[in-house]
Structure formats: structure tokens, C-alpha cells
Design a protein around this motif. Structure first.
Motif, PDB file in Angstrom:
ATOM      1  N   PHE A  21      43.589  27.729   5.955  1.00 16.42           N
ATOM      2  CA  PHE A  21      42.445  27.665   5.554  1.00 16.42           C
ATOM      3  C   PHE A  21      42.238  26.328   7.264  1.00 16.42           C
ATOM      4  O   PHE A  21      41.487  26.431   7.918  1.00 16.42           O
ATOM      5  CB  PHE A  21      41.600  26.991   4.834  1.00 16.42           C
ATOM      6  CG  PHE A  21      40.931  28.610   3.769  1.00 16.42           C
ATOM      7  CD1 PHE A  21      39.590  29.205   4.437  1.00 16.42           C
ATOM      8  CD2 PHE A  21      41.591  28.837   3.389  1.00 16.42           C
ATOM      9  CE1 PHE A  21      39.667  30.476   4.146  1.00 16.42           C
ATOM     10  CE2 PHE A  21      40.809  29.713   2.649  1.00 16.42           C
ATOM     11  CZ  PHE A  21      39.962  30.858   3.082  1.00 16.42           C
ATOM     12  N   ALA A  22      43.189  25.924   7.430  1.00 13.57           N
ATOM     13  CA  ALA A  22      43.105  23.860   8.013  1.00 13.57           C
ATOM     14  C   ALA A  22      43.711  24.686   9.813  1.00 13.57           C
ATOM     15  O   ALA A  22      43.493  23.889   9.954  1.00 13.57           O
ATOM     16  CB  ALA A  22      43.814  23.378   7.625  1.00 13.57           C
ATOM     17  N   ASP A  68      39.797  21.838  13.247  1.00  7.31           N
ATOM     18  CA  ASP A  68      40.050  21.127  13.332  1.00  7.31           C
ATOM     19  C   ASP A  68      40.335  20.429  11.555  1.00  7.31           C
ATOM     20  O   ASP A  68      40.455  19.150  11.311  1.00  7.31           O
ATOM     21  CB  ASP A  68      39.960  19.222  13.782  1.00  7.31           C
ATOM     22  CG  ASP A  68      38.566  18.898  13.313  1.00  7.31           C
ATOM     23  OD1 ASP A  68      37.778  19.636  12.948  1.00  7.31           O
ATOM     24  OD2 ASP A  68      38.009  18.051  14.257  1.00  7.31           O
ATOM     25  N   MET A  69      39.637  21.293  10.412  1.00  9.74           N
ATOM     26  CA  MET A  69      39.468  21.264   9.323  1.00  9.74           C
ATOM     27  C   MET A  69      41.264  20.610   8.216  1.00  9.74           C
ATOM     28  O   MET A  69      41.469  21.355   8.460  1.00  9.74           O
ATOM     29  CB  MET A  69      38.878  22.478   8.433  1.00  9.74           C
ATOM     30  CG  MET A  69      38.742  22.029   7.368  1.00  9.74           C
ATOM     31  SD  MET A  69      37.290  20.833   6.709  1.00  9.74           S
ATOM     32  CE  MET A  69      35.751  22.612   6.802  1.00  9.74           C
ATOM     33  N   SER A  70      40.734  20.190   7.379  1.00  7.04           N
ATOM     34  CA  SER A  70      41.391  19.431   6.431  1.00  7.04           C
ATOM     35  C   SER A  70      41.533  19.220   5.521  1.00  7.04           C
ATOM     36  O   SER A  70      40.149  18.869   5.943  1.00  7.04           O
ATOM     37  CB  SER A  70      42.677  17.708   7.056  1.00  7.04           C
ATOM     38  OG  SER A  70      41.885  16.809   6.804  1.00  7.04           O
ATOM     39  N   ARG A  86      40.010  20.133  -6.616  1.00  4.22           N
ATOM     40  CA  ARG A  86      38.557  19.841  -6.659  1.00  4.22           C
ATOM     41  C   ARG A  86      39.031  19.507  -5.180  1.00  4.22           C
ATOM     42  O   ARG A  86      40.537  18.349  -5.322  1.00  4.22           O
ATOM     43  CB  ARG A  86      38.316  19.085  -7.174  1.00  4.22           C
ATOM     44  CG  ARG A  86      37.108  18.726  -6.890  1.00  4.22           C
ATOM     45  CD  ARG A  86      35.883  17.532  -7.162  1.00  4.22           C
ATOM     46  NE  ARG A  86      36.453  16.364  -7.850  1.00  4.22           N
ATOM     47  CZ  ARG A  86      36.514  14.980  -7.700  1.00  4.22           C
ATOM     48  NH1 ARG A  86      36.159  15.241  -5.871  1.00  4.22           N
ATOM     49  NH2 ARG A  86      37.511  14.409  -7.476  1.00  4.22           N
ATOM     50  N   VAL A  87      38.561  19.858  -3.542  1.00  2.00           N
ATOM     51  CA  VAL A  87      39.440  19.168  -2.979  1.00  2.00           C
ATOM     52  C   VAL A  87      37.721  19.025  -1.592  1.00  2.00           C
ATOM     53  O   VAL A  87      37.308  19.310  -1.844  1.00  2.00           O
ATOM     54  CB  VAL A  87      39.938  21.392  -1.515  1.00  2.00           C
ATOM     55  CG1 VAL A  87      39.909  21.060  -0.475  1.00  2.00           C
ATOM     56  CG2 VAL A  87      40.703  21.726  -2.537  1.00  2.00           C
ATOM     57  N   ARG A  88      38.844  17.798  -0.854  1.00  3.36           N
ATOM     58  CA  ARG A  88      37.412  17.444  -0.002  1.00  3.36           C
ATOM     59  C   ARG A  88      37.713  17.433   1.836  1.00  3.36           C
ATOM     60  O   ARG A  88      39.053  18.161   2.250  1.00  3.36           O
ATOM     61  CB  ARG A  88      37.347  16.164   0.211  1.00  3.36           C
ATOM     62  CG  ARG A  88      36.356  15.314   1.255  1.00  3.36           C
ATOM     63  CD  ARG A  88      36.804  13.876   0.724  1.00  3.36           C
ATOM     64  NE  ARG A  88      35.334  13.268   1.032  1.00  3.36           N
ATOM     65  CZ  ARG A  88      35.475  11.917   1.323  1.00  3.36           C
ATOM     66  NH1 ARG A  88      36.169  10.926   0.603  1.00  3.36           N
ATOM     67  NH2 ARG A  88      33.811  11.563   2.056  1.00  3.36           N
ATOM     68  N   GLY A  89      36.929  19.252   2.064  1.00 10.86           N
ATOM     69  CA  GLY A  89      37.150  19.676   3.622  1.00 10.86           C
ATOM     70  C   GLY A  89      36.845  18.281   4.146  1.00 10.86           C
ATOM     71  O   GLY A  89      35.428  17.947   4.355  1.00 10.86           O
ATOM     72  N   ARG A  90      37.252  18.565   5.724  1.00 11.83           N
ATOM     73  CA  ARG A  90      36.917  17.222   6.220  1.00 11.83           C
ATOM     74  C   ARG A  90      37.168  17.862   7.995  1.00 11.83           C
ATOM     75  O   ARG A  90      38.866  18.049   7.939  1.00 11.83           O
ATOM     76  CB  ARG A  90      37.037  15.991   6.305  1.00 11.83           C
ATOM     77  CG  ARG A  90      37.218  15.401   5.903  1.00 11.83           C
ATOM     78  CD  ARG A  90      37.476  14.047   5.152  1.00 11.83           C
ATOM     79  NE  ARG A  90      36.996  12.936   3.719  1.00 11.83           N
ATOM     80  CZ  ARG A  90      37.884  12.539   3.585  1.00 11.83           C
ATOM     81  NH1 ARG A  90      38.637  11.813   4.280  1.00 11.83           N
ATOM     82  NH2 ARG A  90      37.669  11.506   2.234  1.00 11.83           N
ATOM     83  N   ASP A 107      32.343  17.307   5.951  1.00 16.30           N
ATOM     84  CA  ASP A 107      32.475  16.862   4.988  1.00 16.30           C
ATOM     85  C   ASP A 107      31.538  17.134   4.184  1.00 16.30           C
ATOM     86  O   ASP A 107      31.207  16.923   3.411  1.00 16.30           O
ATOM     87  CB  ASP A 107      32.233  15.114   4.735  1.00 16.30           C
ATOM     88  CG  ASP A 107      32.984  14.409   4.181  1.00 16.30           C
ATOM     89  OD1 ASP A 107      34.332  15.146   2.234  1.00 16.30           O
ATOM     90  OD2 ASP A 107      33.004  12.986   4.236  1.00 16.30           O
ATOM     91  N   ILE A 108      33.049  18.234   3.050  1.00 15.05           N
ATOM     92  CA  ILE A 108      32.474  19.371   2.383  1.00 15.05           C
ATOM     93  C   ILE A 108      33.478  19.119   1.382  1.00 15.05           C
ATOM     94  O   ILE A 108      34.435  18.943   1.240  1.00 15.05           O
ATOM     95  CB  ILE A 108      32.351  20.776   2.397  1.00 15.05           C
ATOM     96  CG1 ILE A 108      33.338  21.365   3.039  1.00 15.05           C
ATOM     97  CG2 ILE A 108      31.280  21.177   3.938  1.00 15.05           C
ATOM     98  CD1 ILE A 108      33.027  23.334   2.839  1.00 15.05           C
ATOM     99  N   THR A 109      33.192  19.425   0.053  1.00 11.88           N
ATOM    100  CA  THR A 109      33.183  20.307  -1.369  1.00 11.88           C
ATOM    101  C   THR A 109      34.122  21.500  -1.745  1.00 11.88           C
ATOM    102  O   THR A 109      33.114  22.150  -1.381  1.00 11.88           O
ATOM    103  CB  THR A 109      33.268  19.511  -2.391  1.00 11.88           C
ATOM    104  OG1 THR A 109      32.573  17.359  -2.398  1.00 11.88           O
ATOM    105  CG2 THR A 109      33.627  19.255  -4.415  1.00 11.88           C
TER     106      THR A 109
END
Length: 144
Positions: A21-22, A68-70, A86-90, A107-109
Motif C-alpha cells: 500500500f505505501a 506518499d502514504m506511510s 491499528r494503523v495511522r496512514g499519513r 491522516d486516517i486510521t
């Protein structure tokens, strides 16, 4: 089939985020998912080849919208062959998403639950915060 160790199950799910995904590399699905994958996530659900194709398409779509999602794993737990994270995607919405690119920060969960056997994801449930994504990319504002 033998059950995968805790560290391998977590690492497998983590690799799906970081290497798939990244980066937009959908080929990682063939390595990390069972050919008999059962996918439960809304909009991506299916089994076998259909599930594999859906997950690959989701990887490409996420990368197109937010190249550039990490991901940062903020919490995790495991019981047997099932791992929860539980992941934070930014990142930045520089690709089109129901309209032109917004350039907005994202900035999502994401909550992911996966059953991992022999180092491969055999079943997956994913809950990305799609509402936050719609709001942060400006899609909701355009609906007014």
C-alpha cells in the motif's frame, strides 16, 4: 498447515502495508496472500482470484490518490494465527479522488485483522476510515 509465529504474522501484515500500500507494488500480494484468500473488507471482498485482484486494485488506487502514504502501527494484538493492528496512514492527496487532486494532507486510521498461516494472509478484515478520507480530500466539501 502449521500456525505462523506471532512475529511472522505481524511482519506479514506490516509488509503488506509497507511494501504494498505505501509503494503501490501490487505484486507483493502474490507473495503475502494465500491464493485462496478470503477478503471481507467492504468494496474489496471476495475469495480466491477475485479477492487477490481486488486487493491489488486497492493497492494501486491508494497509491494513485496518496503516493506518499506511510503507515505507523500504533497498536497490535495477536491470538493464535489472528493478528489485529491499528494503523495511522499519513500522506498528501496529490492524485485524483472523486474529482481533482486536493493536495490536502491525509491522516486516517485503519484497523486490520488478518489470519496468517504459514506466512501468508488467508483471511482479512479491513476497516479504513473512509469518511475521514472523504473529508480530508475535499470530497465532502464538494457535495454541499
Amino acid at each position: 498447515m502449521t500456525t505462523t509465529s506471532e512475529s511472522t504474522a505481524f511482519t506479514t501484515l506490516r509488509r503488506m502495508l509497507d511494501e504494498g500500500f505505501a509503494t503501490g507494488n501490487a505484486d507483493v500480494v502474490d507473495e503475502l496472500c494465500s491464493p485462496d484468500l478470503i477478503e471481507h473488507q467492504f468494496g474489496v471482498s471476495g475469495t480466491g482470484a477475485e479477492a487477490i485482484a481486488q486487493v491489488k486494485a486497492a493497492i494501486r488506487q491508494v497509491h494513485e490518490v496518496v503516493p506518499d502514504m506511510s503507515y505507523t502501527v500504533e497498536d497490535s494484538a495477536q491470538s493464535g494465527d489472528i493478528v489485529w493492528i491499528r494503523v495511522r496512514g499519513r500522506g498528501t492527496a496529490t492524485g485524483p479522488f472523486f474529482g481533482p487532486p486536493s493536495g490536502n494532507p491525509i491522516d486516517i486510521t485503519v484497523i486490520d485483522v488478518a489470519r496468517v498461516v504459514d506466512g501468508r494472509i488467508v483471511e482479512h478484515w479491513g476497516v479504513p476510515d473512509r469518511f475521514a478520507l472523504l473529508a480530508q480530500t475535499g470530497v465532502l466539501a464538494r457535495l454541499r
